[in-house]
Design an enzyme around this catalytic site. Structure first.
Site, PDB file in Angstrom:
ATOM      1  N   ASP A 103      -0.339   4.279   0.976  1.00 18.12           N
ATOM      2  CA  ASP A 103      -0.769   5.246   1.997  1.00 18.12           C
ATOM      3  C   ASP A 103      -0.071   4.988   3.330  1.00 18.12           C
ATOM      4  O   ASP A 103       0.441   3.897   3.579  1.00 18.12           O
ATOM      5  CB  ASP A 103      -2.298   5.240   2.181  1.00 18.12           C
ATOM      6  CG  ASP A 103      -2.852   3.903   2.637  1.00 18.12           C
ATOM      7  OD1 ASP A 103      -2.384   2.859   2.151  1.00 18.12           O
ATOM      8  OD2 ASP A 103      -3.749   3.890   3.505  1.00 18.12           O
ATOM      9  N   ASP A 119       6.264   0.970   7.332  1.00 12.82           N
ATOM     10  CA  ASP A 119       4.913   0.539   6.917  1.00 12.82           C
ATOM     11  C   ASP A 119       4.417   1.449   5.805  1.00 12.82           C
ATOM     12  O   ASP A 119       3.773   2.448   6.094  1.00 12.82           O
ATOM     13  CB  ASP A 119       3.990   0.551   8.129  1.00 12.82           C
ATOM     14  CG  ASP A 119       2.623  -0.013   7.836  1.00 12.82           C
ATOM     15  OD1 ASP A 119       2.427  -0.586   6.761  1.00 12.82           O
ATOM     16  OD2 ASP A 119       1.733   0.147   8.677  1.00 12.82           O
ATOM     17  N   GLU A 154       4.134  -6.309   3.827  1.00 14.24           N
ATOM     18  CA  GLU A 154       3.981  -5.607   5.114  1.00 14.24           C
ATOM     19  C   GLU A 154       5.139  -6.002   6.032  1.00 14.24           C
ATOM     20  O   GLU A 154       5.711  -7.087   5.893  1.00 14.24           O
ATOM     21  CB  GLU A 154       2.657  -6.015   5.780  1.00 14.24           C
ATOM     22  CG  GLU A 154       1.429  -5.500   5.078  1.00 14.24           C
ATOM     23  CD  GLU A 154       1.050  -4.080   5.481  1.00 14.24           C
ATOM     24  OE1 GLU A 154       1.768  -3.470   6.301  1.00 14.24           O
ATOM     25  OE2 GLU A 154       0.042  -3.585   4.960  1.00 14.24           O
ATOM     26  N   HIS A 204       0.841  -1.199   0.000  1.00 19.35           N
ATOM     27  CA  HIS A 204       0.000   0.000   0.000  1.00 19.35           C
ATOM     28  C   HIS A 204       0.871   1.242   0.000  1.00 19.35           C
ATOM     29  O   HIS A 204       1.936   1.265   0.620  1.00 19.35           O
ATOM     30  CB  HIS A 204      -0.981   0.002   1.175  1.00 19.35           C
ATOM     31  CG  HIS A 204      -0.372  -0.053   2.543  1.00 19.35           C
ATOM     32  ND1 HIS A 204       0.060   1.073   3.200  1.00 19.35           N
ATOM     33  CD2 HIS A 204      -0.127  -1.091   3.383  1.00 19.35           C
ATOM     34  CE1 HIS A 204       0.526   0.725   4.394  1.00 19.35           C
ATOM     35  NE2 HIS A 204       0.441  -0.581   4.523  1.00 19.35           N
ATOM     36  N   GLU A 235      -5.141   1.437   2.492  1.00 21.02           N
ATOM     37  CA  GLU A 235      -5.027   0.194   3.276  1.00 21.02           C
ATOM     38  C   GLU A 235      -5.257   0.491   4.741  1.00 21.02           C
ATOM     39  O   GLU A 235      -5.876  -0.282   5.460  1.00 21.02           O
ATOM     40  CB  GLU A 235      -3.643  -0.436   3.076  1.00 21.02           C
ATOM     41  CG  GLU A 235      -3.511  -1.838   3.669  1.00 21.02           C
ATOM     42  CD  GLU A 235      -3.092  -1.865   5.142  1.00 21.02           C
ATOM     43  OE1 GLU A 235      -3.196  -2.924   5.771  1.00 21.02           O
ATOM     44  OE2 GLU A 235      -2.675  -0.812   5.683  1.00 21.02           O
ATOM     45  N   GLU A 236      -4.747   1.647   5.175  1.00 22.35           N
ATOM     46  CA  GLU A 236      -4.769   1.983   6.598  1.00 22.35           C
ATOM     47  C   GLU A 236      -6.165   2.368   7.094  1.00 22.35           C
ATOM     48  O   GLU A 236      -6.352   2.625   8.272  1.00 22.35           O
ATOM     49  CB  GLU A 236      -3.781   3.132   6.889  1.00 22.35           C
ATOM     50  CG  GLU A 236      -2.315   2.795   6.576  1.00 22.35           C
ATOM     51  CD  GLU A 236      -1.703   1.778   7.526  1.00 22.35           C
ATOM     52  OE1 GLU A 236      -2.437   1.235   8.376  1.00 22.35           O
ATOM     53  OE2 GLU A 236      -0.497   1.525   7.394  1.00 22.35           O
ATOM     54  N   HIS A 251       3.420   2.984  12.435  1.00 28.15           N
ATOM     55  CA  HIS A 251       2.402   3.897  12.985  1.00 28.15           C
ATOM     56  C   HIS A 251       2.914   4.784  14.126  1.00 28.15           C
ATOM     57  O   HIS A 251       2.203   5.665  14.572  1.00 28.15           O
ATOM     58  CB  HIS A 251       1.143   3.144  13.473  1.00 28.15           C
ATOM     59  CG  HIS A 251       0.465   2.349  12.399  1.00 28.15           C
ATOM     60  ND1 HIS A 251      -0.824   1.889  12.522  1.00 28.15           N
ATOM     61  CD2 HIS A 251       0.888   1.939  11.174  1.00 28.15           C
ATOM     62  CE1 HIS A 251      -1.159   1.210  11.417  1.00 28.15           C
ATOM     63  NE2 HIS A 251      -0.129   1.231  10.595  1.00 28.15           N
TER      64      HIS A 251
HETATM   65 ZN   LIG Z   1       0.874  -1.491   6.348  1.00 31.04          ZN
END
Ligand SMILES: [Zn+2]
Length: 387
Positions: free
Chosen positions: A76, A107, A167, A74, A139-140, A360
């Site tokens: 994003d 990530d 991931e 992903h 995705e998030e 994150h």
């Molecule tokens: Zn991810």
């Protein structure tokens, strides 16, 4: 045709500089990747979001007429809002500790950088099995953006036979994760002065009844579908928020609550939903409507990420273990897009650089040696695809 050759770190600098927080557009990043691929003679196809402000990108290197192996990730990233960073999150910073700091380094732009840095190598080879790049958005926020791209598999895009979701797993092989599914429930009764309670319909009372049924469902989960790959080894169900009533002297007209199921492969989450709807129709609504014909109960699924599990005998498991130089697979508690690929008929696995513990977080980082490891993995993938 020979385009620019970059190290994964140089590409990561570029990718991190695009602020692709999920609530923003990713089109500048997509245009950069499109252009980079084109310079290497690789055509790609966008699958635009319904609003047109974001897009997935799909490309194939090698034969176009057979299903190959997809490198999926992903584009994003999660917001930096409210986090305290030691440096600009969108400027890659190399620490003295050989860590690459920046939003999305772990990530999962690190994996995207490695996949893109491998393109010149893949182009040089005579691949028998094509290597696809499948980059998604959103995705998030519930693995939403990959869905329109997957919907094109077998239509305007070839369906990858195998998919590696990059991931962060510290380059270990992850073959199972739970799937978070969430619902919002809204109970509407009839407001009344609380002294005239018999003429009202108390929404909180019926919400409690529904929650009681959920508690009974929850009690059955430990025996309904077990999977020792997880801790705990079964699906869980929780009411995660609740809000109801207007004032202490009014019969509450509405009550809203949310519940969350962390599903395991083999559990039929739709059966949970149907059971709650049937319970509402049989044990709540008839009683509510005797007093207030306008009473309603709405049960809406708000998030639906399927759990992921692939059989130990699958080709993708054996291949990824070999490429990663590992001898065992792992189950994890975080969710990815892997279950969506799997459900679409592409054997999936999760394996990528970086430790989920850094994802994150403020000062998100990726260890430099993870890029090296991932590049080795992708080079061996090229060897395999050529053979
Ligand atoms: Zn991810």
């Amino acid at each position: 045709m020979s385009g620019p050759v970059y190290t994964p770190e140089e590409l990561l600098v570029r990718l991190v500089a695009f602020d692709t927080t999920s609530y923003k557009s990713n089109l500048e990043l997509i245009a950069f990747v499109e252009d980079y691929l084109l310079q290497h003679g690789v055509l790609s196809a966008r699958v635009a979001s319904p609003e047109g402000d974001k897009a997935c990108l799909f490309a194939t290197i090698g034969p176009q007429d057979v299903g190959g192996i997809a490198l999926s990730g992903h584009t994003d990233v999660v917001p930096v809002d409210g986090q305290i960073w030691d440096s600009d999150p969108f400027t890659l910073r190399i620490g003295d500790d050989d860590r690459l700091y920046g939003r999305g380094t772990c990530d999962m732009k690190g994996f995207l950088a490695c996949a893109l840095a491998s393109v010149p190598d893949y182009k040089r080879r005579r691949l028998k099995t094509p290597i696809h790049l499948a980059f998604s958005y959103d995705e998030e926020v519930g693995c939403l953006g990959v869905r329109p791209m997957i919907a094109e598999f077998g239509r305007t895009l070839p369906k990858p036979r195998l998919t590696i979701v990059g991931e962060p797993t510290s380059m270990q092989v992850v073959d199972a994760h739970k799937g978070p599914v969430r619902w919002l429930v809204e109970v509407t009764g009839r407001a009344m002065h609380s002294s005239m309670a018999h003429l009202g319909v108390n929404a909180i009372t019926y919400a409690m009844r529904l929650i009681g049924e959920l508690e009974r469902i929850e009690a059955e989960l430990p025996v309904s579908a077990r999977n020792d790959r997880f801790e705990p080894p079964y699906a869980t169900l929780q009411v995660t928020r609740i809000d109801g009533g207007t004032a202490t002297n009014i019969v509450p007209v509405t009550c809203r609550f949310g519940f969350d199921v962390r599903s395991v492969p083999g559990l039929d989450v739709s059966a949970i939903e149907r059971r709650l709807i049937t319970f509402a129709e049989e044990n709540c609504l008839p009683e509510m409507r005797r007093i207030a014909p306008e009473a309603t109960i709405s049960i809406v699924r708000a998030n639906n990420v399927p759990p992921f599990g692939v059989s130990a005998e699958s080709e993708i498991v054996a291949l990824t273990l070999k490429l990663a130089g590992q001898n065992k697979t792992h189950g994890v508690s975080y969710a990815t897009e892997a279950g969506l690929f799997q459900d679409a008929g592409s054997q999936a696995i999760v394996c990528g650089p970086g430790d989920i513990a850094q994802a994150h977080a403020a000062n998100e980082w990726l260890a430099r040696d993870q890029l090296t490891k991932c590049m080795g993995f992708l080079k061996r993938l090229g060897d395999w695809a050529e053979s």
